[in-house]
Design an enzyme around this catalytic site. Sequence first.
Site, PDB file in Angstrom:
ATOM      1  N   GLU A   1      -2.046 -30.864  13.477  1.00 18.10           N
ATOM      2  CA  GLU A   1      -1.757 -29.538  14.050  1.00 18.10           C
ATOM      3  C   GLU A   1      -2.566 -28.473  13.317  1.00 18.10           C
ATOM      4  OE1 GLU A   1       2.385 -28.380  15.108  1.00 18.10           O
ATOM      5  OE2 GLU A   1       1.953 -26.647  13.848  1.00 18.10           O
TER       6      GLU A   1
ATOM      7  N   HIS B   1      -0.325 -25.997  22.479  1.00 15.85           N
ATOM      8  CA  HIS B   1       1.100 -25.682  22.564  1.00 15.85           C
ATOM      9  C   HIS B   1       1.225 -24.549  23.577  1.00 15.85           C
ATOM     10  CE1 HIS B   1       1.897 -27.131  18.140  1.00 15.85           C
ATOM     11  NE2 HIS B   1       1.022 -27.896  18.771  1.00 15.85           N
TER      12      HIS B   1
ATOM     13  N   ARG C   1       9.958 -23.476  23.852  1.00 12.07           N
ATOM     14  CA  ARG C   1      10.530 -22.169  24.178  1.00 12.07           C
ATOM     15  C   ARG C   1       9.811 -21.079  23.386  1.00 12.07           C
ATOM     16  NH1 ARG C   1      16.201 -20.297  21.877  1.00 12.07           N
ATOM     17  NH2 ARG C   1      14.865 -20.135  20.052  1.00 12.07           N
TER      18      ARG C   1
ATOM     19  N   ALA D   1      12.893 -24.624  26.806  1.00 10.27           N
ATOM     20  CA  ALA D   1      11.770 -25.563  26.938  1.00 10.27           C
ATOM     21  C   ALA D   1      11.987 -26.536  28.097  1.00 10.27           C
ATOM     22  CB  ALA D   1      11.567 -26.315  25.624  1.00 10.27           C
TER      23      ALA D   1
ATOM     24  N   HIS E   1      18.259 -27.805  15.570  1.00 10.70           N
ATOM     25  CA  HIS E   1      17.533 -26.535  15.684  1.00 10.70           C
ATOM     26  C   HIS E   1      18.391 -25.409  15.100  1.00 10.70           C
ATOM     27  CE1 HIS E   1      16.105 -22.882  17.847  1.00 10.70           C
ATOM     28  NE2 HIS E   1      14.929 -23.407  17.532  1.00 10.70           N
TER      29      HIS E   1
ATOM     30  N   GLN F   1       5.532 -21.399  -0.744  1.00  8.91           N
ATOM     31  CA  GLN F   1       5.345 -21.502   0.698  1.00  8.91           C
ATOM     32  C   GLN F   1       6.332 -22.519   1.293  1.00  8.91           C
ATOM     33  OE1 GLN F   1       1.705 -23.266   2.057  1.00  8.91           O
ATOM     34  NE2 GLN F   1       1.491 -21.760   3.691  1.00  8.91           N
TER      35      GLN F   1
HETATM   36  P1  FAD Z   1      14.395 -25.377  23.202  1.00 13.63           P
HETATM   37  O1  FAD Z   1      14.268 -26.837  23.362  1.00 13.63           O
HETATM   38  O2  FAD Z   1      14.460 -24.543  24.434  1.00 13.63           O
HETATM   39  O3  FAD Z   1      15.688 -25.121  22.289  1.00 13.63           O
HETATM   40  C1  FAD Z   1      15.934 -23.843  21.704  1.00 13.63           C
HETATM   41  C2  FAD Z   1      17.404 -23.732  21.351  1.00 13.63           C
HETATM   42  O4  FAD Z   1      18.199 -23.582  22.533  1.00 13.63           O
HETATM   43  C3  FAD Z   1      17.978 -24.955  20.645  1.00 13.63           C
HETATM   44  O5  FAD Z   1      18.971 -24.518  19.760  1.00 13.63           O
HETATM   45  C4  FAD Z   1      18.596 -25.768  21.788  1.00 13.63           C
HETATM   46  O6  FAD Z   1      19.648 -26.606  21.334  1.00 13.63           O
HETATM   47  C5  FAD Z   1      19.072 -24.687  22.732  1.00 13.63           C
HETATM   48  N1  FAD Z   1      18.897 -25.068  24.150  1.00 13.63           N
HETATM   49  C6  FAD Z   1      17.870 -25.756  24.687  1.00 13.63           C
HETATM   50  N2  FAD Z   1      18.000 -25.876  26.015  1.00 13.63           N
HETATM   51  C7  FAD Z   1      19.138 -25.235  26.337  1.00 13.63           C
HETATM   52  C8  FAD Z   1      19.798 -25.003  27.580  1.00 13.63           C
HETATM   53  N3  FAD Z   1      19.302 -25.446  28.733  1.00 13.63           N
HETATM   54  N4  FAD Z   1      20.985 -24.285  27.538  1.00 13.63           N
HETATM   55  C9  FAD Z   1      21.494 -23.824  26.365  1.00 13.63           C
HETATM   56  N5  FAD Z   1      20.892 -24.024  25.169  1.00 13.63           N
HETATM   57  C10 FAD Z   1      19.723 -24.718  25.157  1.00 13.63           C
HETATM   58  N6  FAD Z   1       6.595 -22.007  18.085  1.00 13.63           N
HETATM   59  C11 FAD Z   1       5.617 -21.193  18.547  1.00 13.63           C
HETATM   60  O7  FAD Z   1       5.845 -20.011  18.810  1.00 13.63           O
HETATM   61  N7  FAD Z   1       4.326 -21.682  18.716  1.00 13.63           N
HETATM   62  C12 FAD Z   1       4.001 -22.977  18.475  1.00 13.63           C
HETATM   63  O8  FAD Z   1       2.862 -23.367  18.656  1.00 13.63           O
HETATM   64  C13 FAD Z   1       5.028 -23.863  17.985  1.00 13.63           C
HETATM   65  N8  FAD Z   1       4.775 -25.165  17.730  1.00 13.63           N
HETATM   66  C14 FAD Z   1       5.785 -26.006  17.323  1.00 13.63           C
HETATM   67  C15 FAD Z   1       5.509 -27.372  17.110  1.00 13.63           C
HETATM   68  C16 FAD Z   1       6.517 -28.258  16.725  1.00 13.63           C
HETATM   69  C17 FAD Z   1       6.204 -29.726  16.502  1.00 13.63           C
HETATM   70  C18 FAD Z   1       7.841 -27.760  16.531  1.00 13.63           C
HETATM   71  C19 FAD Z   1       8.945 -28.691  16.079  1.00 13.63           C
HETATM   72  C20 FAD Z   1       8.123 -26.418  16.721  1.00 13.63           C
HETATM   73  C21 FAD Z   1       7.114 -25.526  17.136  1.00 13.63           C
HETATM   74  N9  FAD Z   1       7.354 -24.162  17.364  1.00 13.63           N
HETATM   75  C22 FAD Z   1       6.349 -23.330  17.808  1.00 13.63           C
HETATM   76  C23 FAD Z   1       8.685 -23.585  17.066  1.00 13.63           C
HETATM   77  C24 FAD Z   1       9.580 -23.488  18.311  1.00 13.63           C
HETATM   78  O9  FAD Z   1       9.014 -22.637  19.266  1.00 13.63           O
HETATM   79  C25 FAD Z   1      10.935 -22.950  17.847  1.00 13.63           C
HETATM   80  O10 FAD Z   1      11.596 -23.892  17.055  1.00 13.63           O
HETATM   81  C26 FAD Z   1      11.824 -22.407  18.960  1.00 13.63           C
HETATM   82  O11 FAD Z   1      12.855 -21.640  18.341  1.00 13.63           O
HETATM   83  C27 FAD Z   1      12.475 -23.479  19.808  1.00 13.63           C
HETATM   84  O12 FAD Z   1      11.584 -24.064  20.665  1.00 13.63           O
HETATM   85  P2  FAD Z   1      12.020 -25.378  21.505  1.00 13.63           P
HETATM   86  O13 FAD Z   1      10.921 -25.676  22.435  1.00 13.63           O
HETATM   87  O14 FAD Z   1      12.467 -26.441  20.597  1.00 13.63           O
HETATM   88  O15 FAD Z   1      13.259 -24.761  22.305  1.00 13.63           O
END
Ligand code: FAD
Length: 294
Positions: free
Chosen positions: A28, A88, A118, A135, A159, A222
């Site tokens: 990454e 991403h 998300r 997401a 999360h 960090q």
């Molecule tokens: P989701 O899967 O949508 O989940 C977010 C929260 O909402 C969780 O607590 C989940 O339990 C809850 N949730 C999910 N779906 C629902 C639903 N339908 N109803 C109610 N609650 C729900 N961030 C960036 O800005 N840019 C990046 O490039 C980036 N890269 C990343 C790469 C990796 C490998 C990882 C692990 C994280 C990355 N992130 C990045 C961070 C990520 O965007 C954050 O952790 C964000 O807060 C959650 O994203 P998610 O896609 O996991 O969200």
Amino acid sequence: MKLQDLYKKKNTQHNGIFEWVKPAISFEIFPPDKENQNQALFDEIESLNKFEPAFFSLTCGAAGKNAEKSKAILTKLKEHLNLNVMPHLTCVGSSKSKILESLDFFKNLNIENILALRGDLPENYSQSLDELCYANDLTEFIKKNSNFSIAVAGYPEGHIDCENIHHDIKNLKKKIDAGADVIFTQMFFDNNKFFNYVHLVREEGIDAPIIPGIMPITGILQLQKMTKLARVTLPKALIEQLEKHDNDKDYIKKLGIDFSSYQCQQLIDAEVKGLHFFTLNKSDATAQILDNIL
Ligand code: FAD
């Protein structure tokens, strides 16, 4: 190669001969703040490329921040360096039309895989403004409008916004049901957290590959900042060692590389299908870990 094909291969045994499938390595990276830092990133990428990674993944800013920078880096990696890249893509603060534009851009570059997220919520965020809130909504939208293979994020310690890991895994299932093929995890430093997570995810009926995210340890400050932000725990013995030798940079570097190498080796022994390194745009520590384990 699409993600679902990349992680398909399994270790096999024919006539008593064991055939080991090397885990797919991916790195990454993020778009540098300033354009004049791009060349340094390309140099780091060149150093990492000797490990024949399956792909580089490129982070994006929340709410489309840095989108132009990301596009320039993607173009360079795909068209000029001929590398596989997984961008991403976040949905928070974005719109369906902006997301369609990004999908078009990726398609024109012959990109095959996307990490659908998300994104972190901006301050004073109001969900009602978003067309795609989670997401799983983004995954469904990408699936409906394109042929990309889709990866999503998983959290071995849950999360940060979710009250417990079981709810979080139920939400992970929504992403898989919406069409995601692979799960990339948040960093973790205790493999038991990962193994326990895999167990719970499988119990939920999810059989998609779960690729561990590895954060090489290079310094204490960090590391403490990042783990606090993401609510990731550091083993007590590791913190003690890091704190004890806080002033000895060389010792910390060696300790970090030894720790991460051991962590990766244990994951390989448990037959993970890939290792995804959060390089922070530096090749040195990741390269030394890979030299130790491959
Ligand atoms: P989701 O899967 O949508 O989940 C977010 C929260 O909402 C969780 O607590 C989940 O339990 C809850 N949730 C999910 N779906 C629902 C639903 N339908 N109803 C109610 N609650 C729900 N961030 C960036 O800005 N840019 C990046 O490039 C980036 N890269 C990343 C790469 C990796 C490998 C990882 C692990 C994280 C990355 N992130 C990045 C961070 C990520 O965007 C954050 O952790 C964000 O807060 C959650 O994203 P998610 O896609 O996991 O969200």
